[in-house]
Design an enzyme around this catalytic site. Structure first.
Site, PDB file in Angstrom:
ATOM      1  N   PRO A  89      -0.581 -27.202   9.002  1.00 48.04           N
ATOM      2  CA  PRO A  89      -0.166 -26.206   9.989  1.00 48.04           C
ATOM      3  C   PRO A  89       0.101 -26.805  11.371  1.00 48.04           C
ATOM      4  O   PRO A  89       0.718 -26.156  12.217  1.00 48.04           O
ATOM      5  CB  PRO A  89      -1.338 -25.214  10.025  1.00 48.04           C
ATOM      6  N   GLU A 116     -11.259 -28.021   5.221  1.00 47.23           N
ATOM      7  CA  GLU A 116     -11.044 -27.829   6.659  1.00 47.23           C
ATOM      8  C   GLU A 116      -9.892 -28.652   7.213  1.00 47.23           C
ATOM      9  O   GLU A 116      -9.212 -28.246   8.136  1.00 47.23           O
ATOM     10  CB  GLU A 116     -12.338 -28.184   7.420  1.00 47.23           C
ATOM     11  N   ARG A 154      17.428 -27.655  -4.246  1.00 52.25           N
ATOM     12  CA  ARG A 154      18.647 -26.851  -4.391  1.00 52.25           C
ATOM     13  C   ARG A 154      19.838 -27.470  -3.664  1.00 52.25           C
ATOM     14  O   ARG A 154      20.987 -27.097  -3.927  1.00 52.25           O
ATOM     15  CB  ARG A 154      18.409 -25.420  -3.896  1.00 52.25           C
ATOM     16  N   ASP A 169      25.089 -21.305   3.202  1.00 52.43           N
ATOM     17  CA  ASP A 169      23.824 -20.606   3.366  1.00 52.43           C
ATOM     18  C   ASP A 169      23.519 -20.306   4.823  1.00 52.43           C
ATOM     19  O   ASP A 169      23.994 -20.989   5.734  1.00 52.43           O
ATOM     20  CB  ASP A 169      22.670 -21.466   2.822  1.00 52.43           C
TER      21      ASP A 169
END
Length: 247
Positions: A89, A116, A154, A169
Site C-alpha cells: 500500500p 503487518e 491482456r 481502452d
C-alpha cells in the site's frame, strides 16, 4: 512473458488464472506462470516466515531470508534480470501507463506479503518496483497481484484477439473510453445515435473523440491536465464549461 508469484497462499490465484482471457493467454503460450511458496525456503525447523518487529509494536513482519532466497533461486535460472514487484500500500499508485511498461518485460516476479509488513531490507535491496492498487489495506498482496497481472497480460500481443482493443481502452489514450452500442438499434425506445449507423467513419471518429472527451471532462477532469488538446477539443470543453456555469 514469464511470471513467478511468491505467495504463502498460491491457491488463491487458481480461479483467476484458470478462467477467461488469462486461461486462454496461458494456453496460447503468451505467458507462463509459476507459483513459489516462500515458506519452502525458510531455514528454520518451524518453517516460520515472520517474526516480531524490533522495537516492539503490533503485528508480525515478514523475515528477509525466505524471500531473498526464493527470488535468488528464480534469478539463477534466468539470463536476464527480472522486474521484482512488491505489492504494498506504500507503493507507486498503479495505472495504465505502468501496465503498458510492464507488458514490455520478459520476466516479472510478484512478491505477495501478509501480516503487518515486510522487513525493510526486502524493500530496499531486492525489489525493483513497489506497486499499490489503491489507498486501502488488504489482508495480503495476492489480490493486488492478480489485478496487475490481468492488466498486463491482456496487453500482450494476440491475447485480446484484436490488438486495437487495448489501444482504445480507457486511460490508454489519456481519456476515458467513448460509449459503445450494439444491436438492436432500437431497444425499448432507446436508440443508438444516428452517427454510428451512418457508415461515415470520419463522422464516427469525431463523435467518439467528442464523447470520450466529454466523459473524461465530467467524470475525471484531472486526466485533462496533461492531455494534448486540439482546437476542436478546446471548443467542446468551452461549450461544456459554459453550460455548467449557466445551469
Amino acid at each position: 512473458m514469464r511470471i513467478d508469484i511468491l505467495s504463502l497462499f498460491p491457491e488463491m490465484f487458481e480461479g483467476v488464472l484458470q478462467s477467461s482471457i488469462l486461461k486462454k493467454a496461458h494456453q496460447s503460450g503468451a505467458f507462463q506462470y509459476n507459483y513459489v511458496n516462500f515458506r519452502d525456503y525458510t531455514d528454520n525447523k518451524h518453517n516460520k516466515v515472520d517474526d516480531y518487529p524490533y522495537g516492539g509494536g503490533a503485528g508480525m513482519v515478514l523475515k528477509p531470508q525466505p524471500i531473498f532466497d526464493a527470488v535468488e533461486a528464480i534469478e539463477q535460472k534466468t539470463t536476464k534480470k527480472p522486474r521484482v514487484i512488491l505489492m504494498c500500500p506504500q507503493g507507486q499508485p498503479y495505472n495504465q501507463k505502468k501496465a503498458e511498461e510492464l507488458a514490455k518485460e520478459e520476466h516479472l516476479i510478484f512478491i505477495c506479503g501478509h501480516y503487518e509488513g515486510y522487513d525493510e531490507r526486502i524493500r530496499t535491496n531486492l525489489v525493483t518496483d513497489e506497486i499499490s492498487i489503491g489507498d486501502y489495506v488488504l489482508t495480503g498482496g495476492e489480490l493486488g497481484a492478480m489485478v496487475v497481472m490481468d492488466s498486463v497480460v491482456r496487453l500482450l500481443p494476440g491475447v485480446l484477439g484484436n490488438d486495437d482493443s487495448a489501444i482504445q481502452d480507457s486511460f490508454s489514450t489519456g481519456l476515458l473510453e467513448h460509449p459503445h452500442y450494439t444491436r438492436p438499434a432500437d431497444f425499448r425506445g432507446l436508440k443508438v445515435p444516428d452517427v454510428l449507423l451512418s457508415g461515415n467513419h470520419a463522422h464516427i471518429d469525431e463523435w467518439r473523440r467528442k464523447e470520450a472527451l466529454k466523459r473524461t471532462y465530467f467524470r475525471r477532469n484531472d486526466l485533462l491536465e496533461h492531455q494534448e488538446l486540439t482546437d476542436q477539443d478546446q471548443k467542446w470543453l468551452k461549450e461544456w464549461q459554459t453550460s455548467q456555469e449557466n445551469s
